[in-house]
Design a protein around this motif. Structure first.
Motif, PDB file in Angstrom:
ATOM      1  N   PRO A  56       0.827  -1.209   0.000  1.00 56.22           N
ATOM      2  CA  PRO A  56       0.000   0.000   0.000  1.00 56.22           C
ATOM      3  C   PRO A  56       0.861   1.259   0.000  1.00 56.22           C
ATOM      4  O   PRO A  56       1.940   1.292   0.576  1.00 56.22           O
ATOM      5  N   GLY A  57       0.372   2.270  -0.678  1.00 57.14           N
ATOM      6  CA  GLY A  57       1.079   3.551  -0.682  1.00 57.14           C
ATOM      7  C   GLY A  57       2.200   3.652  -1.694  1.00 57.14           C
ATOM      8  O   GLY A  57       2.841   4.698  -1.802  1.00 57.14           O
ATOM      9  N   ARG A  58       2.440   2.586  -2.438  1.00 52.84           N
ATOM     10  CA  ARG A  58       3.516   2.635  -3.432  1.00 52.84           C
ATOM     11  C   ARG A  58       2.979   3.152  -4.768  1.00 52.84           C
ATOM     12  O   ARG A  58       1.791   3.058  -5.056  1.00 52.84           O
ATOM     13  N   ASN A  59       3.888   3.690  -5.571  1.00 52.71           N
ATOM     14  CA  ASN A  59       3.481   4.213  -6.878  1.00 52.71           C
ATOM     15  C   ASN A  59       3.761   3.186  -7.968  1.00 52.71           C
ATOM     16  O   ASN A  59       4.360   2.141  -7.715  1.00 52.71           O
ATOM     17  N   ASN A  60       3.312   3.475  -9.180  1.00 54.75           N
ATOM     18  CA  ASN A  60       3.432   2.538 -10.304  1.00 54.75           C
ATOM     19  C   ASN A  60       4.481   2.952 -11.319  1.00 54.75           C
ATOM     20  O   ASN A  60       4.421   2.548 -12.485  1.00 54.75           O
ATOM     21  N   PHE A  61       5.434   3.764 -10.909  1.00 54.29           N
ATOM     22  CA  PHE A  61       6.460   4.205 -11.863  1.00 54.29           C
ATOM     23  C   PHE A  61       7.225   2.995 -12.397  1.00 54.29           C
ATOM     24  O   PHE A  61       7.671   2.137 -11.632  1.00 54.29           O
ATOM     25  N   SER A  62       7.371   2.937 -13.718  1.00 55.81           N
ATOM     26  CA  SER A  62       8.071   1.820 -14.333  1.00 55.81           C
ATOM     27  C   SER A  62       8.645   2.253 -15.676  1.00 55.81           C
ATOM     28  O   SER A  62       8.293   3.300 -16.214  1.00 55.81           O
ATOM     29  N   MET A  63       9.547   1.421 -16.209  1.00 58.28           N
ATOM     30  CA  MET A  63      10.137   1.665 -17.518  1.00 58.28           C
ATOM     31  C   MET A  63      10.229   0.341 -18.255  1.00 58.28           C
ATOM     32  O   MET A  63      10.475  -0.699 -17.640  1.00 58.28           O
ATOM     33  N   MET A  64      10.007   0.381 -19.570  1.00 60.38           N
ATOM     34  CA  MET A  64      10.044  -0.831 -20.377  1.00 60.38           C
ATOM     35  C   MET A  64      10.832  -0.574 -21.654  1.00 60.38           C
ATOM     36  O   MET A  64      11.025   0.571 -22.052  1.00 60.38           O
ATOM     37  N   LEU A  65      11.240  -1.653 -22.303  1.00 60.61           N
ATOM     38  CA  LEU A  65      11.935  -1.562 -23.583  1.00 60.61           C
ATOM     39  C   LEU A  65      11.150  -2.329 -24.644  1.00 60.61           C
ATOM     40  O   LEU A  65      10.483  -3.318 -24.315  1.00 60.61           O
ATOM     41  N   PRO A  66      11.199  -1.886 -25.896  1.00 63.16           N
ATOM     42  CA  PRO A  66      10.457  -2.574 -26.942  1.00 63.16           C
ATOM     43  C   PRO A  66      11.071  -3.940 -27.271  1.00 63.16           C
ATOM     44  O   PRO A  66      12.217  -4.190 -26.983  1.00 63.16           O
TER      45      PRO A  66
END
Length: 271
Positions: A261-271
């Motif tokens: 709980p309380g965490r964010n969804n920041f993420s990064m991906m590569l094609p």
């Protein structure tokens, strides 16, 4: 009988006094804009509900959108944004012997630049090309980096590329990865990538942490030179080496690393 409390007027894009303000003026208003914009940006990262995301983005636009946020960031309250991040970069470059004794001129690409003055003190050895989607300075080129054509010749490449508080404003995880990956096409061999994001992107995300970021960057050929976690920001300096032949599959999707709980969804991906 006491007078009723005067209701505060919200700062909006229509508040033209803020857009025209001098850098030393309206500190309270600019601080309010910056704080609220950051809160809304975090809320976008915390939800996957498209309706909620649309509501948040609408509020951002009512607040003034990215244009007003940028204006606020260069006013007196810019310390709320983390101040001038270029100071840390110069400090770290000096630790590895840059500039050299001859002050060899380096080419620097500043993506998402809010000011063309960031590297003015280093103009004897840094030649800056500053770009931004919403350029507010005549010395900043209006340009979308994702649509920018890579240099055809080595003479058009850069020794340093800066992505300071830029990637976190790209809403799509895949576009974030593409943006970082694309910097390789603009760097000279062994060039440097200066990367800054809000600290919660690294310390409080469900899908990304410090170690994962290091692996992500290493897969693109970027070796970590140094990093620093300040009160609000995470600073990274990477150096370009030889990229791996293939992109690891795990970086082509979102990977749950630290749920809660309380965490964010920041993420990064590569094609």
């Amino acid at each position: 009988m006491p007078r009723p409390a005067k209701r505060k007027k919200p700062v909006t894009f229509e508040d033209s006094s803020l857009l025209k303000a001098k850098p030393t003026s309206f500190k309270k208003k600019t601080a309010q804009v910056i704080r609220r914009f950051h809160v809304l940006n975090k809320e976008v990262e915390k939800t996957n509900d498209p309706v909620k995301i649309e509501e948040i983005k609408n509020e951002m636009e009512k607040l003034g959108g990215l244009e007003l946020y940028q204006r606020a960031s260069v006013l007196g309250a810019s310390k709320s944004r983390g101040g001038d991040t270029s100071k840390w970069l110069i400090q770290e470059l000096s630790k590895i012997g840059i500039p050299d004794e001859n002050k060899t001129k380096l080419a620097l690409l500043d993506i998402g630049a809010l000011s063309s003055e960031n590297y003015k003190k280093q103009s004897s050895w840094i030649k800056t090309t500053a770009i931004d989607l919403n350029a507010r300075d005549s010395n900043i080129i209006k340009q979308d980096f994702l649509e920018m054509e890579p240099p055809k010749e080595a003479s058009g490449r850069f020794n340093i590329v800066c992505l300071s508080l830029v990637v976190n404003f790209v809403g799509d995880p895949l576009k974030r990865g593409i943006m970082i990956s694309k910097t390789r096409d603009f760097l000279l061999p062994s060039g440097f990538l200066f990367f800054v994001v809000p600290l919660p992107c690294v310390t409080n995300s469900r899908y990304l942490n410090h170690e994962y970021l290091r692996e992500f960057m290493l897969n693109l050929g970027f070796k970590l030179v140094s990093c620093h976690f300040a009160k609000k920001l995470a600073y990274y300096l990477f150096q370009l080496g030889k990229p791996t032949k293939t992109i690891q599959e795990k970086f082509q999707r979102k990977n749950l690393i630290n749920d809660g709980p309380g965490r964010n969804n920041f993420s990064m991906m590569l094609p």
